[in-house]
Design a protein around this motif. Structure first.
Motif, mmCIF file in Angstrom:
data_model
loop_
_atom_site.group_PDB
_atom_site.id
_atom_site.type_symbol
_atom_site.label_atom_id
_atom_site.label_comp_id
_atom_site.label_asym_id
_atom_site.label_seq_id
_atom_site.Cartn_x
_atom_site.Cartn_y
_atom_site.Cartn_z
ATOM 1 N N PHE A 77 0.846 -1.126 -0.079
ATOM 2 C CA PHE A 77 0.099 0.049 -0.105
ATOM 3 C C PHE A 77 1.033 1.302 0.171
ATOM 4 C CE2 PHE A 77 -2.069 3.294 2.931
ATOM 5 C CZ PHE A 77 -3.148 3.429 1.896
ATOM 6 N N CYS A 78 0.659 2.170 -0.998
ATOM 7 C CA CYS A 78 1.265 3.593 -0.804
ATOM 8 C C CYS A 78 0.453 4.540 -0.208
ATOM 9 C CB CYS A 78 1.804 3.786 -2.248
ATOM 10 S SG CYS A 78 2.355 5.318 -2.673
ATOM 11 N N PRO A 79 0.733 5.002 0.837
ATOM 12 C CA PRO A 79 -0.314 6.012 1.355
ATOM 13 C C PRO A 79 -0.383 7.324 0.530
ATOM 14 C CG PRO A 79 1.299 5.250 3.143
ATOM 15 C CD PRO A 79 1.892 4.736 1.498
ATOM 16 N N ASN A 82 7.497 0.789 15.783
ATOM 17 C CA ASN A 82 9.049 0.092 15.554
ATOM 18 C C ASN A 82 8.859 -1.522 15.768
ATOM 19 O OD1 ASN A 82 10.306 2.467 15.058
ATOM 20 N ND2 ASN A 82 10.389 2.757 17.342
ATOM 21 N N LYS A 83 7.895 -2.100 16.274
ATOM 22 C CA LYS A 83 7.887 -3.582 16.497
ATOM 23 C C LYS A 83 7.776 -4.119 15.194
ATOM 24 C CE LYS A 83 5.890 -3.931 21.039
ATOM 25 N NZ LYS A 83 4.534 -4.518 21.812
ATOM 26 N N GLN A 84 8.512 -5.218 14.858
ATOM 27 C CA GLN A 84 8.581 -6.064 13.457
ATOM 28 C C GLN A 84 7.365 -7.154 13.422
ATOM 29 O OE1 GLN A 84 10.608 -5.223 10.822
ATOM 30 N NE2 GLN A 84 11.018 -3.441 12.373
ATOM 31 N N GLN A 85 6.690 -7.155 12.395
ATOM 32 C CA GLN A 85 5.965 -8.334 12.044
ATOM 33 C C GLN A 85 6.531 -9.714 12.438
ATOM 34 O OE1 GLN A 85 2.612 -7.770 12.023
ATOM 35 N NE2 GLN A 85 1.949 -7.658 10.001
ATOM 36 N N PRO A 86 5.715 -10.724 12.857
ATOM 37 C CA PRO A 86 6.494 -12.129 13.034
ATOM 38 C C PRO A 86 6.720 -12.618 11.926
ATOM 39 C CG PRO A 86 4.115 -11.782 14.302
ATOM 40 C CD PRO A 86 4.224 -10.682 13.407
ATOM 41 N N GLN A 87 7.697 -13.620 11.959
ATOM 42 C CA GLN A 87 8.286 -14.400 10.875
ATOM 43 C C GLN A 87 6.990 -14.963 9.922
ATOM 44 O OE1 GLN A 87 11.323 -14.215 9.751
ATOM 45 N NE2 GLN A 87 11.167 -15.659 7.913
ATOM 46 N N GLY A 88 7.237 -14.861 8.698
ATOM 47 C CA GLY A 88 6.172 -15.745 7.689
ATOM 48 C C GLY A 88 4.958 -15.171 7.610
ATOM 49 N N VAL A 89 4.535 -13.760 8.013
ATOM 50 C CA VAL A 89 3.152 -13.324 7.887
ATOM 51 C C VAL A 89 3.559 -12.315 6.742
ATOM 52 C CG1 VAL A 89 2.815 -13.795 10.334
ATOM 53 C CG2 VAL A 89 3.682 -11.312 9.643
ATOM 54 N N LEU A 90 2.045 -11.628 6.476
ATOM 55 C CA LEU A 90 2.223 -10.631 5.535
ATOM 56 C C LEU A 90 3.035 -9.171 6.089
ATOM 57 C CD1 LEU A 90 -1.439 -10.713 3.968
ATOM 58 C CD2 LEU A 90 0.627 -11.705 3.018
ATOM 59 N N LYS A 91 3.197 -8.668 5.079
ATOM 60 C CA LYS A 91 4.247 -7.168 5.626
ATOM 61 C C LYS A 91 3.134 -6.119 5.738
ATOM 62 C CE LYS A 91 8.344 -8.484 2.888
ATOM 63 N NZ LYS A 91 9.164 -8.242 1.769
ATOM 64 N N TYR A 92 3.783 -5.358 6.688
ATOM 65 C CA TYR A 92 2.938 -4.256 6.938
ATOM 66 C C TYR A 92 2.643 -3.262 5.581
ATOM 67 C CZ TYR A 92 4.132 -3.901 11.972
ATOM 68 O OH TYR A 92 4.278 -4.367 13.243
ATOM 69 N N GLN A 93 1.421 -2.962 5.462
ATOM 70 C CA GLN A 93 0.944 -1.987 4.382
ATOM 71 C C GLN A 93 0.695 -2.847 3.145
ATOM 72 O OE1 GLN A 93 2.529 1.834 3.902
ATOM 73 N NE2 GLN A 93 2.492 2.165 6.187
ATOM 74 N N THR A 94 0.716 -4.297 3.079
ATOM 75 C CA THR A 94 0.162 -5.304 1.986
ATOM 76 C C THR A 94 -1.135 -4.884 1.638
ATOM 77 O OG1 THR A 94 1.690 -6.934 2.486
ATOM 78 C CG2 THR A 94 0.042 -7.324 1.318
ATOM 79 N N SER A 96 -6.913 -4.927 -3.677
ATOM 80 C CA SER A 96 -7.344 -3.216 -3.919
ATOM 81 C C SER A 96 -8.044 -2.415 -2.935
ATOM 82 C CB SER A 96 -7.581 -3.090 -5.305
ATOM 83 O OG SER A 96 -6.751 -3.752 -6.305
ATOM 84 N N ARG A 97 -8.046 -3.023 -1.593
ATOM 85 C CA ARG A 97 -9.229 -2.596 -0.597
ATOM 86 C C ARG A 97 -8.510 -2.754 0.554
ATOM 87 N NH1 ARG A 97 -15.685 -4.305 -0.184
ATOM 88 N NH2 ARG A 97 -15.744 -2.889 1.709
ATOM 89 N N TYR A 98 -8.054 -3.906 1.133
ATOM 90 C CA TYR A 98 -7.633 -3.943 2.570
ATOM 91 C C TYR A 98 -6.257 -3.776 2.797
ATOM 92 C CZ TYR A 98 -12.385 -5.703 2.466
ATOM 93 O OH TYR A 98 -13.768 -5.881 2.420
ATOM 94 N N ILE A 99 -6.084 -2.967 3.645
ATOM 95 C CA ILE A 99 -4.503 -2.523 4.016
ATOM 96 C C ILE A 99 -4.293 -3.396 5.264
ATOM 97 C CG2 ILE A 99 -2.797 -0.866 4.243
ATOM 98 C CD1 ILE A 99 -4.688 -0.676 1.819
ATOM 99 N N ILE A 100 -3.047 -4.114 5.248
ATOM 100 C CA ILE A 100 -2.783 -5.233 6.354
ATOM 101 C C ILE A 100 -1.826 -4.411 7.533
ATOM 102 C CG2 ILE A 100 -1.181 -6.994 7.082
ATOM 103 C CD1 ILE A 100 -3.698 -7.512 5.643
ATOM 104 N N GLY A 101 -2.437 -4.403 8.618
ATOM 105 C CA GLY A 101 -1.722 -4.079 10.032
ATOM 106 C C GLY A 101 -0.892 -5.040 10.695
ATOM 107 N N ARG A 102 -0.929 -4.483 11.890
ATOM 108 C CA ARG A 102 0.004 -5.814 12.639
ATOM 109 C C ARG A 102 -0.857 -6.975 12.820
ATOM 110 N NH1 ARG A 102 -1.906 -6.744 17.837
ATOM 111 N NH2 ARG A 102 -3.562 -5.336 18.750
ATOM 112 N N SER A 117 -10.017 0.550 2.922
ATOM 113 C CA SER A 117 -9.543 1.886 2.295
ATOM 114 C C SER A 117 -10.970 2.454 1.484
ATOM 115 C CB SER A 117 -8.579 1.684 1.316
ATOM 116 O OG SER A 117 -8.841 0.833 0.283
ATOM 117 N N SER A 118 -11.824 1.428 1.403
ATOM 118 C CA SER A 118 -13.097 2.093 0.529
ATOM 119 C C SER A 118 -14.051 2.761 1.296
ATOM 120 C CB SER A 118 -13.898 0.745 -0.006
ATOM 121 O OG SER A 118 -14.437 0.078 0.906
#
Length: 552
Positions: free
Chosen positions: A9-11, A48-60, A64-70, A86-87
């Protein structure tokens, strides 16, 4: 829906934020890193906390609609994320089907099954999709979390839930002083029992009801959350086991026993007990040795006897004698008005209505002696129920009371059969099926090197001794050897090894490590021991499990 690749996702492109601000990955409010140092001033989340290993990255970005968080939570079935729609610019909760024991994350973000589990992965993914559809059909029920969207992408299925603006029942009880009154407990649980009856009638069993999945919303009403496919909540499968101690029924620890509505009744009864006492019952395997529910007299005095009996019946260890449906549970809990007056601070015996010395000469055509006998019988019934619950033993049903007041038949004595060195569960099934009239009771469980685990070491009365046909045989059951051998782990997933260790009497604990040699979710080895080591029964064994290769 056609699967699409995920993107980041690009803000700026979406016009959500200015260049000087960043997006909080918990509440999706904007914050200024220079001023706030990564901590969101709105919700306090440390970005500053990192996502756990093997999950989707922040802001994936998905579909074209849902922005992934923690990551909010994860278990053997998949991962739950905070997300932004985002809709609508509203927060949602997004559940990703990703059973890490049988699947891996590819560089593109897609989920791919392991070659040896592709069929199982496909079946479980279909179960996940069907479960999501069933829950979405319950959107009219305010006590069930709402499904907003279901879609397929990245080779898997995603379910979008309304953001749970709630707190856990754990937190609610703690904030209320550690216990709830019977009136408040009844108010919270009555609509939930009705909903669970409907849910199970649709063929959906929750199997994970707990003070964490039962949540309280801003209107102080309870909401059922945490729906997952059943294999993750019962032993013996390939998925990492996820059982809530004190709430999981004994059959969920077995690969062969049937789980369903009766298991949900047990869990809900445990949650009601938690509300009233501030404590859950012991784990079901431990309760096999001692089924008593330790409820203090102080608490007993504040709860109607019929309610204590109903909860005790819902928490029977054996399925055969446990309350089997929510309809029955609801009936038992509504034997008196849900809201009751505060009970006097006196013993239950002193609270019984006294029999008047001035007996009416005739009432409705009945002589006084009939009224006297009737009053005594009612008093005995109440005493029997209260005494049963005070003793903390199994709940007393009206069938039990019928046996107490039934006719005392002079039946011919029988000889006790020989049970030594035979399986306790076999004899238990024979007595419960009606083949024998006597009852079995485990007086103790002991370690024994010569008698197999689960078999009977000794019995009282002994074989050949006379006893009443409806009497009780007390037995001592073997726990097997006091020492056990650690099984081999080569090529095993954690779920597979966990089932073996539990079956052998160990207490497995999972610890993840990065590994480029062992596949994600599979066992690297034991932390402090090696396969073949001899350890004491119930020893905690730490299992090192691969978290996949470490990202550079």
């Amino acid at each position: 829906m056609k699967a699409r690749g995920c993107s980041v996702f690009c803000p700026a492109r979406h016009g959500v934020l200015k260049m000087v601000s960043k997006l909080c990955m918990n509440c999706f409010s904007s914050y200024r890193p220079g001023n706030d140092g990564g901590r969101c001033p709105i919700c306090g989340w440390d970005n500053n906390k990192q996502q756990p290993q093997g999950v989707l990255k922040y802001q994936t970005e998905l579909t074209s609609r849902y922005i992934i968080g923690r990551v909010r939570s994860l278990n053997g079935e998949g991962i739950t994320y905070c997300a932004l729609d985002s809709s609508t610019q509203k927060l949602v909760e997004l559940r990703e089907f990703f059973p890490r024991a049988i699947a891996r994350r590819e560089q593109s973000g897609a989920v791919a099954p392991s070659s040896e589990h592709s069929r199982t992965f496909q079946q479980y993914m279909e179960d996940f999709l069907e479960l999501s559809k069933n829950v979405s059909r319950l959107r009219e029920l305010s006590v069930v979390e709402s499904v907003l969207d279901i879609f397929q992408e990245n080779g898997t299925v995603y379910t979008v839930y309304k953001d749970p603006d709630t707190i856990s029942l754990n937190r609610y009880v703690a904030d209320s002083g550690g216990r709830l009154s019977w009136n408040e407990t009844s108010r919270l649980f009555t609509p939930v029992i009705t909903a669970l009856s409907l849910i199970n009638s649709l063929g959906v069993s929750h199997l994970a009801l707990s003070p964490e999945t039962l949540r309280i919303n801003r209107d102080s009403n309870m909401v059922i959350t945490g729906f997952h496919i059943n294999p993750v909540h019962r032993a013996g499968g390939v998925l990492d086991l996820d059982l809530y101690p004190g709430c999981a029924a004994i059959e969920q620890y077995s690969a062969k026993a049937t789980c369903g509505e009766v298991s949900d009744v047990y869990a809900l009864g445990a949650c009601m007990l938690f509300c009233l006492t501030g404590q859950l019952p012991d784990d079901a395997p431990r309760r096999l040795r001692d089924q008593r529910l330790m409820i203090s007299k102080e608490i007993i005095r504040t709860v109607p006897p019929f309610a204590v009996t109903a909860i005790a019946n819902s928490l029977q260890i054996k399925q055969a004698v446990r309350t089997g449906s929510f309809e029955t549970f609801r009936t038992e809990l509504s034997s008196a008005p849900a809201l009751v007056d505060e009970v006097e601070e006196t013993d239950a015996i002193r609270r019984l209505p006294p029999v008047s010395r001035d007996l009416p000469r005739h009432r409705y055509g009945l002589p006084p002696i009939v009224w006297l006998i009737g009053s005594c019988l009612i008093s005995l019934v109440v005493l029997a129920i209260v005494a049963s619950n005070w003793m903390g033993d199994q709940g007393m049903s009206f069938h039990d009371l019928g046996q107490i007041f039934g006719e005392n038949k002079n039946e011919e004595p029988i000889q006790a059969p020989n049970m030594v060195n035979q399986r306790f569960d076999v004899w238990q099934n024979r007595t419960e099926s009606g083949e024998f009239s006597f009852k079995l009771k485990i007086s103790s469980q002991v370690f024994n090197d010569t008698v197999a685990e689960g078999s009977i070491v000794e019995q009282t009365p002994a074989s050949g001794e006379t006893m009443r046909p409806d009497g009780t045989i007390n037995v001592v059951v073997s726990k097997g050897s006091a020492t056990r051998t650690l099984p081999d782990f080569q090529g095993a997933s954690f779920a597979e090894l966990q089932a073996k260790l539990t079956e052998n009497g160990f207490e497995p604990k999972k610890e993840e490590q990065f590994s480029s040699e062992v596949e994600l979710g599979y066992v690297i080895g034991y932390k402090d021991y090696k396969a073949g080591d001899t350890l004491d029964y119930a020893t905690m064994v730490v299992v090192l499990v691969s978290a996949g290769p470490e990202e550079n």
